[in-house]
Design an enzyme around this catalytic site. Structure first.
Site, PDB file in Angstrom:
ATOM      1  N   CYS A  85       0.852  -1.194   0.000  1.00 14.11           N
ATOM      2  CA  CYS A  85       0.000   0.000   0.000  1.00 14.11           C
ATOM      3  C   CYS A  85       0.885   1.241   0.000  1.00 14.11           C
ATOM      4  CB  CYS A  85      -0.920  -0.008   1.218  1.00 14.11           C
ATOM      5  SG  CYS A  85      -1.836   1.533   1.392  1.00 14.11           S
ATOM      6  N   CYS A  92       0.432   3.543   3.041  1.00 10.50           N
ATOM      7  CA  CYS A  92       1.074   3.001   4.258  1.00 10.50           C
ATOM      8  C   CYS A  92       2.578   3.252   4.200  1.00 10.50           C
ATOM      9  CB  CYS A  92       0.786   1.508   4.404  1.00 10.50           C
ATOM     10  SG  CYS A  92      -0.855   1.156   5.079  1.00 10.50           S
ATOM     11  N   ASP A  96      -0.865  16.231  -2.872  1.00  8.21           N
ATOM     12  CA  ASP A  96      -1.098  15.275  -3.956  1.00  8.21           C
ATOM     13  C   ASP A  96      -0.017  15.468  -5.029  1.00  8.21           C
ATOM     14  OD1 ASP A  96      -3.912  13.638  -4.988  1.00  8.21           O
ATOM     15  OD2 ASP A  96      -2.356  14.080  -6.465  1.00  8.21           O
ATOM     16  N   ASN A 118     -13.227   9.529  -2.970  1.00  5.33           N
ATOM     17  CA  ASN A 118     -13.621   8.586  -4.018  1.00  5.33           C
ATOM     18  C   ASN A 118     -13.696   7.200  -3.393  1.00  5.33           C
ATOM     19  OD1 ASN A 118     -13.656  10.503  -6.139  1.00  5.33           O
ATOM     20  ND2 ASN A 118     -11.424  10.393  -6.280  1.00  5.33           N
ATOM     21  N   GLY A 162     -13.781   6.023  -9.193  1.00  3.96           N
ATOM     22  CA  GLY A 162     -12.413   6.190  -9.681  1.00  3.96           C
ATOM     23  C   GLY A 162     -11.366   6.139  -8.588  1.00  3.96           C
ATOM     24  N   THR A 180      -8.287   5.081  -6.927  1.00  2.20           N
ATOM     25  CA  THR A 180      -7.105   4.374  -7.444  1.00  2.20           C
ATOM     26  C   THR A 180      -6.220   3.846  -6.323  1.00  2.20           C
ATOM     27  OG1 THR A 180      -5.901   6.464  -7.646  1.00  2.20           O
ATOM     28  CG2 THR A 180      -7.044   5.676  -9.613  1.00  2.20           C
ATOM     29  N   HIS A 217      -8.680   7.916   1.906  1.00  2.93           N
ATOM     30  CA  HIS A 217      -8.079   9.256   1.877  1.00  2.93           C
ATOM     31  C   HIS A 217      -9.116  10.260   1.420  1.00  2.93           C
ATOM     32  CE1 HIS A 217      -7.489   7.479  -2.110  1.00  2.93           C
ATOM     33  NE2 HIS A 217      -7.580   8.714  -2.597  1.00  2.93           N
ATOM     34  N   HIS A 223      -9.494  14.036  -0.395  1.00  2.27           N
ATOM     35  CA  HIS A 223      -8.876  15.124  -1.148  1.00  2.27           C
ATOM     36  C   HIS A 223      -9.368  16.439  -0.551  1.00  2.27           C
ATOM     37  CE1 HIS A 223      -7.660  12.556  -4.681  1.00  2.27           C
ATOM     38  NE2 HIS A 223      -8.599  11.789  -4.154  1.00  2.27           N
TER      39      HIS A 223
HETATM   40  P1  AMP Z   1      -8.063   8.502  -5.742  1.00 10.31           P
HETATM   41  O1  AMP Z   1      -8.293   8.530  -7.215  1.00 10.31           O
HETATM   42  O2  AMP Z   1      -9.140   9.171  -4.956  1.00 10.31           O
HETATM   43  O3  AMP Z   1      -7.721   7.120  -5.241  1.00 10.31           O
HETATM   44  O4  AMP Z   1      -6.805   9.434  -5.519  1.00 10.31           O
HETATM   45  C1  AMP Z   1      -5.495   8.982  -5.394  1.00 10.31           C
HETATM   46  C2  AMP Z   1      -4.640  10.213  -5.417  1.00 10.31           C
HETATM   47  O5  AMP Z   1      -3.363   9.875  -4.919  1.00 10.31           O
HETATM   48  C3  AMP Z   1      -4.423  10.823  -6.814  1.00 10.31           C
HETATM   49  O6  AMP Z   1      -4.897  12.161  -6.816  1.00 10.31           O
HETATM   50  C4  AMP Z   1      -2.910  10.744  -7.002  1.00 10.31           C
HETATM   51  O7  AMP Z   1      -2.404  11.868  -7.668  1.00 10.31           O
HETATM   52  C5  AMP Z   1      -2.414  10.644  -5.585  1.00 10.31           C
HETATM   53  N1  AMP Z   1      -1.132   9.971  -5.412  1.00 10.31           N
HETATM   54  C6  AMP Z   1      -0.769   8.754  -5.878  1.00 10.31           C
HETATM   55  N2  AMP Z   1       0.465   8.449  -5.477  1.00 10.31           N
HETATM   56  C7  AMP Z   1       0.903   9.485  -4.726  1.00 10.31           C
HETATM   57  C8  AMP Z   1       2.107   9.776  -4.015  1.00 10.31           C
HETATM   58  N3  AMP Z   1       3.135   8.911  -3.988  1.00 10.31           N
HETATM   59  N4  AMP Z   1       2.192  10.955  -3.372  1.00 10.31           N
HETATM   60  C9  AMP Z   1       1.181  11.842  -3.394  1.00 10.31           C
HETATM   61  N5  AMP Z   1       0.010  11.619  -4.020  1.00 10.31           N
HETATM   62  C10 AMP Z   1      -0.114  10.467  -4.684  1.00 10.31           C
HETATM   63 ZN    ZN Z   2      -2.479   1.486   3.524  1.00  8.52          ZN
END
Ligand code: AMP
Ligand code: ZN
Length: 112
Positions: free
Chosen positions: A3, A6, A29, A85, A91, A93, A98, A100
């Site tokens: 993760c 994590c 982000d 999300n 969406g 990912t 978390h 935003h």
């Molecule tokens: P979600 O689509 O809601 O799962 O958002 C995941 C967010 O994590 C996206 O906006 C990515 O730009 C952000 N993200 C992914 N990897 C990293 C990272 N290593 N550091 C900071 N943000 C990240």
């Molecule tokens: Zn985690």
């Protein structure tokens, strides 16, 4: 378990932290969608909003208390938007809960 959030929480992957307390951490982000785009992340691994358990209820409140402190620190006195999300259709990912936190300019387009 693999993760990315994590690993960020443990300090194994670098991030730009803007806030941290016992329960949550918050960092910029990587791909900002607004002048301020911070991710507020509970330190406990919870896969999504749909996986929040009864025992996590206070933790979710802690996210919003952290948001107030971040808003003050980053000068978001005009307000901000918090988005989660949850799951595939939304969406999501990264499978670690978390939120935003977006701000720094007036948001014109509204989803809701
Ligand atoms: P979600 O689509 O809601 O799962 O958002 C995941 C967010 O994590 C996206 O906006 C990515 O730009 C952000 N993200 C992914 N990897 C990293 C990272 N290593 N550091 C900071 N943000 C990240
Ligand atoms: Zn985690």
């Amino acid at each position: 378990m693999d993760c990315i959030f994590c690993e960020i929480i443990k300090g194994n992957i670098p991030s730009t932290k803007v806030y941290e307390d016992e329960f949550v951490t918050a960092f910029n982000d990587l791909n900002p969608q607004m002048p301020v785009h911070v991710l507020i992340v509970p330190k406990k691994h919870i896969a999504s909003a749909n996986d929040i358990a009864e025992e996590d209820a206070e933790l979710v409140g802690r996210v919003f208390l952290a948001a107030q402190k971040i808003a003050e620190k980053l000068g978001l006195e005009n307000g901000y938007r918090i988005i989660n999300n949850c799951g595939e259709d939304a969406g999501q990912t990264v499978k670690h809960l978390h939120f935003h936190m977006l701000g720094g300019k007036t948001m014109g387009e509204r989803i809701i």
